[in-house]
Design a protein around this motif. Structure first.
Motif, PDB file in Angstrom:
ATOM      1  N   UNK A  24       0.911  -1.305   0.209  1.00  0.00           N
ATOM      2  CA  UNK A  24       0.102   0.018   0.046  1.00  0.00           C
ATOM      3  C   UNK A  24       0.833   1.345   0.057  1.00  0.00           C
ATOM      4  N   UNK A  25       1.905   0.958   0.485  1.00  0.00           N
ATOM      5  CA  UNK A  25       3.128   2.210   0.614  1.00  0.00           C
ATOM      6  C   UNK A  25       3.825   2.469  -0.961  1.00  0.00           C
ATOM      7  N   UNK A  26       3.838   1.414  -1.841  1.00  0.00           N
ATOM      8  CA  UNK A  26       4.721   1.406  -3.174  1.00  0.00           C
ATOM      9  C   UNK A  26       3.721   1.260  -4.282  1.00  0.00           C
ATOM     10  N   UNK A  27       4.460   1.476  -5.425  1.00  0.00           N
ATOM     11  CA  UNK A  27       3.622   1.085  -6.409  1.00  0.00           C
ATOM     12  C   UNK A  27       4.840   0.175  -7.519  1.00  0.00           C
ATOM     13  N   UNK A  28       4.175  -0.312  -8.419  1.00  0.00           N
ATOM     14  CA  UNK A  28       5.127  -1.144  -9.238  1.00  0.00           C
ATOM     15  C   UNK A  28       5.978  -2.262  -8.601  1.00  0.00           C
ATOM     16  N   UNK A  29       5.093  -3.022  -7.743  1.00  0.00           N
ATOM     17  CA  UNK A  29       6.118  -4.160  -7.099  1.00  0.00           C
ATOM     18  C   UNK A  29       7.081  -3.549  -6.153  1.00  0.00           C
ATOM     19  N   UNK A  30       6.916  -2.427  -5.669  1.00  0.00           N
ATOM     20  CA  UNK A  30       7.777  -1.947  -4.607  1.00  0.00           C
ATOM     21  C   UNK A  30       8.999  -0.934  -5.224  1.00  0.00           C
ATOM     22  N   UNK A  31       8.666  -0.681  -6.500  1.00  0.00           N
ATOM     23  CA  UNK A  31       9.922  -0.135  -7.198  1.00  0.00           C
ATOM     24  C   UNK A  31       9.704   1.383  -6.987  1.00  0.00           C
ATOM     25  N   UNK A  32       8.474   2.109  -6.561  1.00  0.00           N
ATOM     26  CA  UNK A  32       8.272   3.453  -6.578  1.00  0.00           C
ATOM     27  C   UNK A  32       7.632   3.683  -5.273  1.00  0.00           C
ATOM     28  N   UNK A  33       7.693   5.065  -4.578  1.00  0.00           N
ATOM     29  CA  UNK A  33       7.055   5.414  -3.532  1.00  0.00           C
ATOM     30  C   UNK A  33       6.745   6.898  -3.822  1.00  0.00           C
ATOM     31  N   UNK A  34       5.387   7.292  -3.579  1.00  0.00           N
ATOM     32  CA  UNK A  34       5.047   8.671  -3.482  1.00  0.00           C
ATOM     33  C   UNK A  34       4.895   9.420  -2.055  1.00  0.00           C
ATOM     34  N   UNK A  35       5.856  10.407  -1.958  1.00  0.00           N
ATOM     35  CA  UNK A  35       6.175  10.913  -0.809  1.00  0.00           C
ATOM     36  C   UNK A  35       5.902  12.307  -0.792  1.00  0.00           C
ATOM     37  N   UNK A  36       5.045  12.705   0.312  1.00  0.00           N
ATOM     38  CA  UNK A  36       4.581  14.094   0.496  1.00  0.00           C
ATOM     39  C   UNK A  36       5.384  14.540   1.838  1.00  0.00           C
ATOM     40  N   UNK A  37       5.429  15.906   1.700  1.00  0.00           N
ATOM     41  CA  UNK A  37       6.164  16.593   2.839  1.00  0.00           C
ATOM     42  C   UNK A  37       5.282  17.770   3.481  1.00  0.00           C
ATOM     43  N   UNK A  38       5.681  17.934   4.724  1.00  0.00           N
ATOM     44  CA  UNK A  38       5.071  19.118   5.179  1.00  0.00           C
ATOM     45  C   UNK A  38       4.961  20.308   4.143  1.00  0.00           C
ATOM     46  N   UNK A  39       3.777  21.208   4.016  1.00  0.00           N
ATOM     47  CA  UNK A  39       3.928  22.058   3.183  1.00  0.00           C
ATOM     48  C   UNK A  39       4.684  23.256   3.706  1.00  0.00           C
ATOM     49  N   UNK A  40       5.168  23.421   4.905  1.00  0.00           N
ATOM     50  CA  UNK A  40       5.981  24.918   5.191  1.00  0.00           C
ATOM     51  C   UNK A  40       7.388  24.266   5.579  1.00  0.00           C
ATOM     52  N   UNK A  41       7.801  22.962   5.612  1.00  0.00           N
ATOM     53  CA  UNK A  41       8.947  22.689   6.166  1.00  0.00           C
ATOM     54  C   UNK A  41       9.536  21.053   5.524  1.00  0.00           C
TER      55      UNK A  41
END
Length: 191
Positions: free
Chosen positions: A32-49
């Motif tokens: 659920x945390x990766x795509x493409x059999x673990x090859x990619x991860x979509x990562x989000x940061x805090x908007x101000x830091x």
């Protein structure tokens, strides 16, 4: 199963944005945390830091075989103040996903201006819908593609179809990083 039972030809894929924390390496085996059999991860940061230690975590992910995809960098205040951060992420092997809503100005003028730069510099590999519901955060990919064609002459097909498909299938995406744009390096280069 319900789609199959009703002969609806739509394929759903599991996945999510993963909020940046120092333990991202622990999540690389989670489907659920990766795509493409673990090859990619979509990562989000805090908007101000964006913490300085993010560089090491992204490096560790990349070295473990997971390519980080930076979600909507145009919306982060540190990126709006220093667009070179996107160039640096790309040079370390990350990919970039810009939100369609940012392109259209739905997420603020600063986000739209940063999205325009990222796209004009050819730093965007994926144009994401970032749809949350059918109200305020609805699908607007078609309108965003039309807006992008006002900014650049290259086709948006790779950002909307080819690269997202490569992510889902776990195939590599080739990123052609050009030199830093003159408008960013101008003063220091001349000096």
């Amino acid at each position: 199963n319900e789609l199959k039972n009703h002969d609806i030809p739509i394929i759903l894929h599991n996945g999510a944005e993963v909020f940046f924390l120092p333990n991202l390496l622990d999540l690389k085996a989670d489907p659920l945390a990766t795509f493409g059999n673990g090859k990619y991860m979509l990562i989000e940061f805090l908007f101000h830091h964006i913490p300085e230690m993010h560089k090491q975590v992204l490096f560790d992910l990349k070295m473990s075989g997971v390519t980080p995809i930076i979600a909507h960098p145009e919306r982060y205040k540190p990126v709006q103040e220093n667009i070179k951060m996107v160039y640096d992420w790309l040079n370390t092997g990350c990919l970039v996903q810009v939100d369609a809503g940012s392109v259209l100005g739905f997420l603020g003028k600063s986000a739209q201006m940063a999205a325009e730069k990222i796209i004009k510099y050819n730093w965007c590999q994926i144009l994401g819908s970032d749809v949350h519901n059918d109200g305020r955060r609805n699908f607007c990919l078609k309108d965003a593609c039309e807006k992008i064609q006002e900014w650049v002459e290259y086709d948006t097909k790779a950002m909307v179809f080819e690269n997202p498909r490569a992510v889902l299938e776990g195939n590599p995406i080739v990123v052609d990083i050009q030199t830093m744009p003159e408008e960013i390096t101008g003063f220091w280069k001349k000096l």
